[in-house]
Design an enzyme around this catalytic site. Sequence first.
Site, PDB file in Angstrom:
ATOM      1  CB  VAL A  95      -1.195   0.392   1.372  1.00  0.00           C
ATOM      2  CG1 VAL A  95      -1.922   0.954   1.804  1.00  0.00           C
ATOM      3  CG2 VAL A  95      -1.922  -1.462   1.139  1.00  0.00           C
ATOM      4  CD  GLU A 143     -13.874   5.921   2.203  1.00  0.00           C
ATOM      5  OE1 GLU A 143     -14.144   6.792   2.392  1.00  0.00           O
ATOM      6  OE2 GLU A 143     -14.069   4.729   2.705  1.00  0.00           O
ATOM      7  CB  VAL A 159     -13.744  -0.610   4.572  1.00  0.00           C
ATOM      8  CG1 VAL A 159     -14.852  -1.737   4.709  1.00  0.00           C
ATOM      9  CG2 VAL A 159     -13.802  -0.804   6.904  1.00  0.00           C
ATOM     10  CB  ILE A 205     -15.694   0.443  -2.758  1.00  0.00           C
ATOM     11  CG1 ILE A 205     -15.907  -0.848  -2.866  1.00  0.00           C
ATOM     12  CG2 ILE A 205     -17.210   0.856  -2.724  1.00  0.00           C
ATOM     13  CD1 ILE A 205     -16.102  -2.425  -3.269  1.00  0.00           C
ATOM     14  N   GLY A 258      -0.189  -8.800  -4.158  1.00  0.00           N
ATOM     15  CA  GLY A 258      -0.511  -8.146  -2.803  1.00  0.00           C
ATOM     16  C   GLY A 258      -2.030  -8.057  -2.550  1.00  0.00           C
ATOM     17  CD  GLU A 271      -4.469  -7.476   5.936  1.00  0.00           C
ATOM     18  OE1 GLU A 271      -3.742  -7.554   6.569  1.00  0.00           O
ATOM     19  OE2 GLU A 271      -5.618  -6.816   4.902  1.00  0.00           O
ATOM     20  CE  LYS A 304     -10.651  -4.933   4.841  1.00  0.00           C
ATOM     21  NZ  LYS A 304     -10.098  -5.676   3.682  1.00  0.00           N
TER      22      LYS A 304
HETATM   23  P1  NAP Z   1       3.250  -4.866   3.702  1.00  0.00           P
HETATM   24  O1  NAP Z   1       3.580  -5.162   2.419  1.00  0.00           O
HETATM   25  O2  NAP Z   1       3.343  -5.486   4.821  1.00  0.00           O
HETATM   26  O3  NAP Z   1       3.856  -3.950   4.130  1.00  0.00           O
HETATM   27  C1  NAP Z   1       4.407  -2.608   5.814  1.00  0.00           C
HETATM   28  C2  NAP Z   1       5.004  -2.476   5.345  1.00  0.00           C
HETATM   29  O4  NAP Z   1       5.464  -1.773   6.677  1.00  0.00           O
HETATM   30  C3  NAP Z   1       6.093  -2.467   5.268  1.00  0.00           C
HETATM   31  O5  NAP Z   1       7.069  -1.212   3.450  1.00  0.00           O
HETATM   32  C4  NAP Z   1       7.499  -2.763   6.448  1.00  0.00           C
HETATM   33  O6  NAP Z   1       8.303  -2.415   5.960  1.00  0.00           O
HETATM   34  C5  NAP Z   1       6.602  -1.529   6.802  1.00  0.00           C
HETATM   35  N1  NAP Z   1       7.210  -1.725   8.245  1.00  0.00           N
HETATM   36  C6  NAP Z   1       6.909  -2.901   8.969  1.00  0.00           C
HETATM   37  N2  NAP Z   1       7.239  -2.738  10.304  1.00  0.00           N
HETATM   38  C7  NAP Z   1       8.309  -1.619  10.527  1.00  0.00           C
HETATM   39  C8  NAP Z   1       8.635  -0.442  11.660  1.00  0.00           C
HETATM   40  N3  NAP Z   1       8.360  -1.560  12.854  1.00  0.00           N
HETATM   41  N4  NAP Z   1       8.535   0.719  11.298  1.00  0.00           N
HETATM   42  C9  NAP Z   1       9.115   0.662   9.994  1.00  0.00           C
HETATM   43  N5  NAP Z   1       8.748   0.075   8.507  1.00  0.00           N
HETATM   44  C10 NAP Z   1       7.687  -0.430   8.976  1.00  0.00           C
HETATM   45  O7  NAP Z   1       1.548  -4.581   3.637  1.00  0.00           O
HETATM   46  P2  NAP Z   1       0.406  -3.667   2.910  1.00  0.00           P
HETATM   47  O8  NAP Z   1      -0.421  -4.658   2.511  1.00  0.00           O
HETATM   48  O9  NAP Z   1       1.195  -2.377   2.381  1.00  0.00           O
HETATM   49  O10 NAP Z   1      -0.462  -3.391   4.330  1.00  0.00           O
HETATM   50  C11 NAP Z   1      -0.096  -2.366   4.957  1.00  0.00           C
HETATM   51  C12 NAP Z   1      -1.628  -1.927   5.652  1.00  0.00           C
HETATM   52  O11 NAP Z   1      -2.108  -1.509   4.712  1.00  0.00           O
HETATM   53  C13 NAP Z   1      -2.098  -3.247   6.557  1.00  0.00           C
HETATM   54  O12 NAP Z   1      -2.564  -2.369   7.609  1.00  0.00           O
HETATM   55  C14 NAP Z   1      -3.141  -3.712   5.704  1.00  0.00           C
HETATM   56  O13 NAP Z   1      -4.450  -4.148   6.748  1.00  0.00           O
HETATM   57  C15 NAP Z   1      -3.466  -2.410   4.865  1.00  0.00           C
HETATM   58  N6  NAP Z   1      -3.913  -2.861   3.755  1.00  0.00           N
HETATM   59  C16 NAP Z   1      -4.443  -3.251   3.028  1.00  0.00           C
HETATM   60  C17 NAP Z   1      -4.162  -3.990   1.375  1.00  0.00           C
HETATM   61  C18 NAP Z   1      -3.841  -4.854   0.453  1.00  0.00           C
HETATM   62  O14 NAP Z   1      -4.822  -4.702  -0.436  1.00  0.00           O
HETATM   63  N7  NAP Z   1      -2.506  -5.026   1.188  1.00  0.00           N
HETATM   64  C19 NAP Z   1      -5.486  -2.665   1.366  1.00  0.00           C
HETATM   65  C20 NAP Z   1      -6.632  -1.743   2.616  1.00  0.00           C
HETATM   66  C21 NAP Z   1      -5.285  -2.053   3.776  1.00  0.00           C
HETATM   67  P3  NAP Z   1       9.772  -3.318   4.699  1.00  0.00           P
HETATM   68  O15 NAP Z   1       8.805  -3.018   3.771  1.00  0.00           O
HETATM   69  O16 NAP Z   1      11.088  -3.208   4.990  1.00  0.00           O
HETATM   70  O17 NAP Z   1       9.448  -4.999   5.417  1.00  0.00           O
HETATM   71  N1  HSE Z   2      -6.082  -8.517   2.735  1.00  0.00           N
HETATM   72  C1  HSE Z   2      -7.630  -7.815   2.504  1.00  0.00           C
HETATM   73  C2  HSE Z   2      -7.993  -8.076   1.722  1.00  0.00           C
HETATM   74  C3  HSE Z   2      -6.897  -5.999   2.067  1.00  0.00           C
HETATM   75  O1  HSE Z   2      -7.793  -9.124   0.986  1.00  0.00           O
HETATM   76  O2  HSE Z   2      -9.229  -7.973   1.682  1.00  0.00           O
HETATM   77  C4  HSE Z   2      -8.198  -5.512   1.793  1.00  0.00           C
HETATM   78  O3  HSE Z   2      -7.827  -4.815   2.922  1.00  0.00           O
END
Ligand code: NAP
Ligand code: HSE
Length: 440
Positions: free
Chosen positions: A14, A129, A132, A136, A187, A190, A205
Site C-alpha cells: 500500500v 477510508e 474497508v 470503494i 498483494g 495480509e 471491516k
Molecule cells: P506490507 O506490504 O507488509 O507493508 C508493510 C510496510 O510497513 C513495509 O514497507 C514494512 O517495511 C513497513 N514496516 C513494518 N513494520 C515497520 C516498522 N516497525 N518500522 C518501519 N516500517 C515498518 O503491508 P501492506 O499490504 O502494504 O498493508 C499495509 C496496511 O494496509 C495494513 O494495515 C493492511 O491491513 C492495510 N491494507 C492492505 C491492503 C492490501 O490490499 N494489501 C488493502 C487495504 C488495507 P519493509 O518493506 O522494509 O518490510
Molecule cells: N487482505 C485484505 C483483503 C486487504 O484481502 O481484503 C484489503 O483490505
Amino acid sequence: MQQVNLGIIGGGTVGGGVFQAIQRNGELMASRLGIWPNVVKMAVRDVHKKRAVKIPKTLLTADWSSVISHPEVNLVVELMGGTTTAREATLQALKLGKPVVTANKALLSAHGEELFAAAQKSGANLYYEASVAGGIPIIKVLREGLIGNRITRLYGIVNGTCNYVLTRMKLGGADLPQVLADAQRLGYAEAEPSLDIDGYDAMHKIGILASLAHGFWVNPKEIYVEGIRGVTALDIQFAGQLGYTIKLLGIVKRNDVLPNGRTCPPIQVSVYPTLIPNTHVLASVNHVFNAVYVRGDIVGDTLYYGRGAGQDATASAVLSDLADAALDLKHKTRSRIPPFVPHERQGAVLAMAHVISRYYVRLSVVDRPGTLARIAAILAKARIGISSVIQPEGHEGESVPLILMIHDASNEAMQKALEKIARLPVVKERPVMLRVENFD
Ligand code: NAP
Ligand code: HSE
C-alpha cells in the site's frame, strides 16, 4: 500553491502504491485541491530491501518515530499494519496534533475507541477510508451519503483474498494453498494471511461498518466469525447445483424485535461463508472485487462495487483521505463530520445463538432405508423444518452425501440438533452446516 507534507510509515504494497499514485496523479490532485501532496519521509523496516516501486533512498528511514516528529511533516500516513507499533505511532502523531490517515482495519477494530478519543482530544483528525473494501468509498457513503438513513441491512463481501480464493475454487482445479499463494503474490493478502482466510480481516471491516451504521462501537469480541477454511469444492459444487454461490459475507442486520425496556433492537453482526442465490447481485461479485449492499429506511437498497484489495485500489482510497486531510489543514478545520460519532447508547450485538437463519446441511450417511427418517425425527423434535432433501446421484461407497435445506431456525436450535444428528450411527462424518441468506 500550498503544500501538504506527508510522513508515510510503511512502504510495502500500500505504501509503495500511495507513493506511486502521488507521482502519477499528484499534479491532478494539486490542480483540484490547490494543495500539493509532498512526501517528506517514509519509514520502512529495511531501507536496503529491493522494492517493486522505486522510492528515493534519501526519503527512507527505519526510524518511524522520527518520521512523525519530523518538523516538516504535517500529515502522517500509517501503512505499516499490525496493532502494537501502529497504535503507538498513531497516538504519537495525534498527540503532536498531526492528523493521521490509516488503512489499518485491525488497528481500528482493536483500538478504535481509544484512537477516536485521542483524535477528539488533540484536535487532529483520523481518516480511514482505505480500511474497508479497498477502493470503494464506503466509509464516506455511511458517514455522509446515507447520513439521513437508518441502516436496516448491510451485507458485504469485504475480503478480497477470500473472494478471490472462493472464485478460483468455483472455477475448479485449484486448492487453497495454491490460490492463497497467488493472492499473496498479487498483494491482496495480509502479512499474516490467516487473518484473511479465517475471517478476521472481514470481521475487522464489518465491525467498522456496523459501528458507523449503528452509532455504537461494536466490540470485535461480540462479532461471530467463521472463515473459509472449511469450505470444500464439494460444497461449492452442490450449492451450485441448488442455485447458490458460496461467499464470505459480512452481515449487519437490525433485528425487528425490540426487547423489553430497550429503545434500540440488538444488531446481528457476523461473518461467515454464506449460500447466496445465484440470482442475487452479490453472487456475481468475483475474484478480488468487493461489494457492499446497504439498505437505508429512506433510500432503499444501494450497492457499492469495486476492487477490494491490492496496491492501486487501496492507494486510491488513501488519496481520498489525503485530500480531505489536506483541505482540513488548509482551512484549519476538522473534517465536516468527525471520524466516528457515537449516538446509540443502548446499542448491542445480538448473540449468535439467537440469530435466525436458513441452512444448508451436508451429511455423509449410510445409504440404507430408515436413515432419513432418523435425521428427520431429530429435526422435527427440535421444531426445525426441512425445505428440501437431495441425495445427489453418482456417489457410491460406504457413505453417500445427503443434502438438507432447512427453513428458518435459530443457530442455537440448529447446533443442538446437529450435535444429535452427528451422534447417529448412520452418520459417518462431521456434518457440514452453512447458512443461507435470502436478503429479505
Ligand atoms: P506490507 O506490504 O507488509 O507493508 C508493510 C510496510 O510497513 C513495509 O514497507 C514494512 O517495511 C513497513 N514496516 C513494518 N513494520 C515497520 C516498522 N516497525 N518500522 C518501519 N516500517 C515498518 O503491508 P501492506 O499490504 O502494504 O498493508 C499495509 C496496511 O494496509 C495494513 O494495515 C493492511 O491491513 C492495510 N491494507 C492492505 C491492503 C492490501 O490490499 N494489501 C488493502 C487495504 C488495507 P519493509 O518493506 O522494509 O518490510
Ligand atoms: N487482505 C485484505 C483483503 C486487504 O484481502 O481484503 C484489503 O483490505
